[in-house]
Motif scaffolding. Sequence first.
Motif, PDB file in Angstrom:
ATOM      1  N   THR A 104      -1.550  11.671  -1.026  1.00  0.00           N
ATOM      2  CA  THR A 104      -2.540  10.836   0.065  1.00  0.00           C
ATOM      3  C   THR A 104      -2.135  11.590   1.542  1.00  0.00           C
ATOM      4  O   THR A 104      -3.101  11.863   2.327  1.00  0.00           O
ATOM      5  CB  THR A 104      -1.552   9.622   0.858  1.00  0.00           C
ATOM      6  OG1 THR A 104      -0.938   8.620  -0.236  1.00  0.00           O
ATOM      7  CG2 THR A 104      -2.539   9.074   1.765  1.00  0.00           C
ATOM      8  N   THR A 162       0.309  -1.831  -0.286  1.00  0.00           N
ATOM      9  CA  THR A 162      -0.033   0.309   0.448  1.00  0.00           C
ATOM     10  C   THR A 162       0.900   1.360  -0.046  1.00  0.00           C
ATOM     11  O   THR A 162       1.756   1.368   0.953  1.00  0.00           O
ATOM     12  CB  THR A 162      -1.058   0.180   1.391  1.00  0.00           C
ATOM     13  OG1 THR A 162      -1.435  -1.427   1.006  1.00  0.00           O
ATOM     14  CG2 THR A 162      -1.398   1.056   1.098  1.00  0.00           C
ATOM     15  N   ASN A 204      -5.896  -0.974   6.836  1.00  0.00           N
ATOM     16  CA  ASN A 204      -7.183  -2.145   8.523  1.00  0.00           C
ATOM     17  C   ASN A 204      -6.584  -1.828   9.233  1.00  0.00           C
ATOM     18  O   ASN A 204      -5.508  -0.571   9.038  1.00  0.00           O
ATOM     19  CB  ASN A 204      -6.445  -3.543   7.981  1.00  0.00           C
ATOM     20  CG  ASN A 204      -5.350  -3.747   8.300  1.00  0.00           C
ATOM     21  OD1 ASN A 204      -4.230  -3.307   8.821  1.00  0.00           O
ATOM     22  ND2 ASN A 204      -4.571  -4.745   6.812  1.00  0.00           N
ATOM     23  N   ARG A 235      -3.035   0.863  10.658  1.00  0.00           N
ATOM     24  CA  ARG A 235      -3.720   2.425  10.951  1.00  0.00           C
ATOM     25  C   ARG A 235      -2.956   2.491  12.155  1.00  0.00           C
ATOM     26  O   ARG A 235      -2.068   3.560  12.402  1.00  0.00           O
ATOM     27  CB  ARG A 235      -5.371   2.429  10.696  1.00  0.00           C
ATOM     28  CG  ARG A 235      -5.202   4.246  10.834  1.00  0.00           C
ATOM     29  CD  ARG A 235      -7.511   3.462  10.915  1.00  0.00           C
ATOM     30  NE  ARG A 235      -7.274   3.476  10.374  1.00  0.00           N
ATOM     31  CZ  ARG A 235      -8.691   2.269  10.012  1.00  0.00           C
ATOM     32  NH1 ARG A 235      -8.317   1.537  11.275  1.00  0.00           N
ATOM     33  NH2 ARG A 235      -9.206   1.941   9.295  1.00  0.00           N
ATOM     34  N   ASP A 264     -10.849   9.099   2.672  1.00  0.00           N
ATOM     35  CA  ASP A 264     -10.765   7.763   2.288  1.00  0.00           C
ATOM     36  C   ASP A 264      -9.602   6.994   2.728  1.00  0.00           C
ATOM     37  O   ASP A 264      -9.771   5.388   2.491  1.00  0.00           O
ATOM     38  CB  ASP A 264     -11.229   8.233   1.205  1.00  0.00           C
ATOM     39  CG  ASP A 264     -12.685   8.421   0.176  1.00  0.00           C
ATOM     40  OD1 ASP A 264     -13.469   8.406   1.410  1.00  0.00           O
ATOM     41  OD2 ASP A 264     -13.330   8.783  -0.253  1.00  0.00           O
ATOM     42  N   PHE A 265      -8.603   6.692   2.223  1.00  0.00           N
ATOM     43  CA  PHE A 265      -7.157   6.255   2.385  1.00  0.00           C
ATOM     44  C   PHE A 265      -6.955   6.140   3.503  1.00  0.00           C
ATOM     45  O   PHE A 265      -7.156   4.474   3.623  1.00  0.00           O
ATOM     46  CB  PHE A 265      -6.459   6.813   2.008  1.00  0.00           C
ATOM     47  CG  PHE A 265      -5.195   6.755   1.900  1.00  0.00           C
ATOM     48  CD1 PHE A 265      -4.667   5.082   1.646  1.00  0.00           C
ATOM     49  CD2 PHE A 265      -4.238   6.713   3.217  1.00  0.00           C
ATOM     50  CE1 PHE A 265      -3.130   4.923   1.161  1.00  0.00           C
ATOM     51  CE2 PHE A 265      -2.944   5.800   4.016  1.00  0.00           C
ATOM     52  CZ  PHE A 265      -2.167   5.000   2.602  1.00  0.00           C
ATOM     53  N   TRP A 266      -7.030   7.353   4.304  1.00  0.00           N
ATOM     54  CA  TRP A 266      -6.700   6.385   6.330  1.00  0.00           C
ATOM     55  C   TRP A 266      -7.841   5.416   6.372  1.00  0.00           C
ATOM     56  O   TRP A 266      -7.849   4.462   7.512  1.00  0.00           O
ATOM     57  CB  TRP A 266      -6.964   7.627   6.671  1.00  0.00           C
ATOM     58  CG  TRP A 266      -7.207   7.644   8.801  1.00  0.00           C
ATOM     59  CD1 TRP A 266      -7.989   7.822   9.427  1.00  0.00           C
ATOM     60  CD2 TRP A 266      -5.590   7.721   8.825  1.00  0.00           C
ATOM     61  NE1 TRP A 266      -7.189   7.762  10.285  1.00  0.00           N
ATOM     62  CE2 TRP A 266      -5.592   6.966  10.422  1.00  0.00           C
ATOM     63  CE3 TRP A 266      -4.072   7.562   8.006  1.00  0.00           C
ATOM     64  CZ2 TRP A 266      -4.541   7.462  10.902  1.00  0.00           C
ATOM     65  CZ3 TRP A 266      -2.934   7.340   8.669  1.00  0.00           C
ATOM     66  CH2 TRP A 266      -3.511   8.004  10.407  1.00  0.00           C
ATOM     67  N   LYS A 267      -9.236   5.484   6.022  1.00  0.00           N
ATOM     68  CA  LYS A 267     -10.438   4.341   6.653  1.00  0.00           C
ATOM     69  C   LYS A 267     -10.111   2.980   5.856  1.00  0.00           C
ATOM     70  O   LYS A 267     -10.324   2.431   6.156  1.00  0.00           O
ATOM     71  CB  LYS A 267     -12.220   4.702   6.100  1.00  0.00           C
ATOM     72  CG  LYS A 267     -12.183   6.573   6.721  1.00  0.00           C
ATOM     73  CD  LYS A 267     -13.701   6.316   6.706  1.00  0.00           C
ATOM     74  CE  LYS A 267     -13.915   7.721   7.370  1.00  0.00           C
ATOM     75  NZ  LYS A 267     -14.926   8.291   6.900  1.00  0.00           N
ATOM     76  N   SER A 268      -9.651   3.111   4.398  1.00  0.00           N
ATOM     77  CA  SER A 268      -9.782   2.310   4.193  1.00  0.00           C
ATOM     78  C   SER A 268      -7.945   1.191   4.212  1.00  0.00           C
ATOM     79  O   SER A 268      -8.070  -0.649   4.219  1.00  0.00           O
ATOM     80  CB  SER A 268      -8.227   2.886   2.480  1.00  0.00           C
ATOM     81  OG  SER A 268      -7.023   3.051   2.008  1.00  0.00           O
TER      82      SER A 268
END
Length: 330
Positions: free
Chosen positions: A90, A31, A255, A259, A249-253
């Motif tokens: 990001t 990622t 796991n 994170r 959206d990236f932050w929530k994507s």
Amino acid sequence: MSTLTKRAFVLGSAVAGAVVSMPSVLRAQATVLRWGEMLPTTHPQVQMVERIAKQVKEKTSGRVDIQSFPAGQLGSGKDMMESVASGALTMTTDGAAALSSFLPQLSVVEAPYLWRDSAHMTKVAKAPVFAQMNAELEKKRGMRMAAVTYYGKRHLTTGTKVVKSAADVAGLKLRVPPVDTFRAMVEAWGAKATPVNFNELYLALSQGAVDGQENPLPTIHSAKLQEVQKHLILTGHIITPRLIIVNTDFWKSLNDADRTIVEAAIADGVVWQDQELANQEASLVATLKAAGMSVTEPDMDSFRKPVLDSVPKQFESKWGKGTWDALASL
């Protein structure tokens, strides 16, 4: 089954078998987190990003790869914030006042003469008003503030004019970031506020497009502004935070485990960077003086009073009634 089909099947099976036998870290695509910065590689803020990237890569066994793009490679600060909002980038780091172009009330966090010291400033991250701003930023622009960092105490420099009080900057063209609160502060001093993007500042100073500028000592030194500015005036007019912002959206994507690792690395990086900047501030006056700058301790009240008499009132409707007082009393 045709010979071609069989051959394709055998080849495909062989490839699949090889993939299965590969270590999982090689099998899975990393990622990638792209982090843009305006500051040069010599600045502790950029070095902080590199430390965070190293820690994250180690802790995730390479699952998360943070790629750093310093020195304005990806455009101006506003360009990069727009890119974070859209998801094209990001993360980035910028001042609260600059981020106020996306959420106007955020500029209060970088208001002149608000914070008593860096410890007072860091309390903002746990203040209810900050949590409210973060929630609104996520809702409106799809990005969130992941951390508050210390950027330093801002001081004034000039090319030719010796400055002992605010009266001495009357009429001077002083570079400010393209932010309304900075313009209001400089105008309260009687100077001409001239917005210039940071990556164009050295050239603007060298060519005389502006007479002076204001920034923290580590920024002045890392950008080599002492080469194009003769006088350092220790006004200390803003204790500056910079905010690490990330696309929601990236932050929530990510796991939960990854994170948590990224959050911990950011927290560790911020502690290192804040201390490094404090250490540099303690020695840089002497360093800049040795480089040929004159150093002046001015009449502080002459700078502070006109700003406090006008700026909080001017921006009360933007910041929200009582917000300045609430933060000042933290």
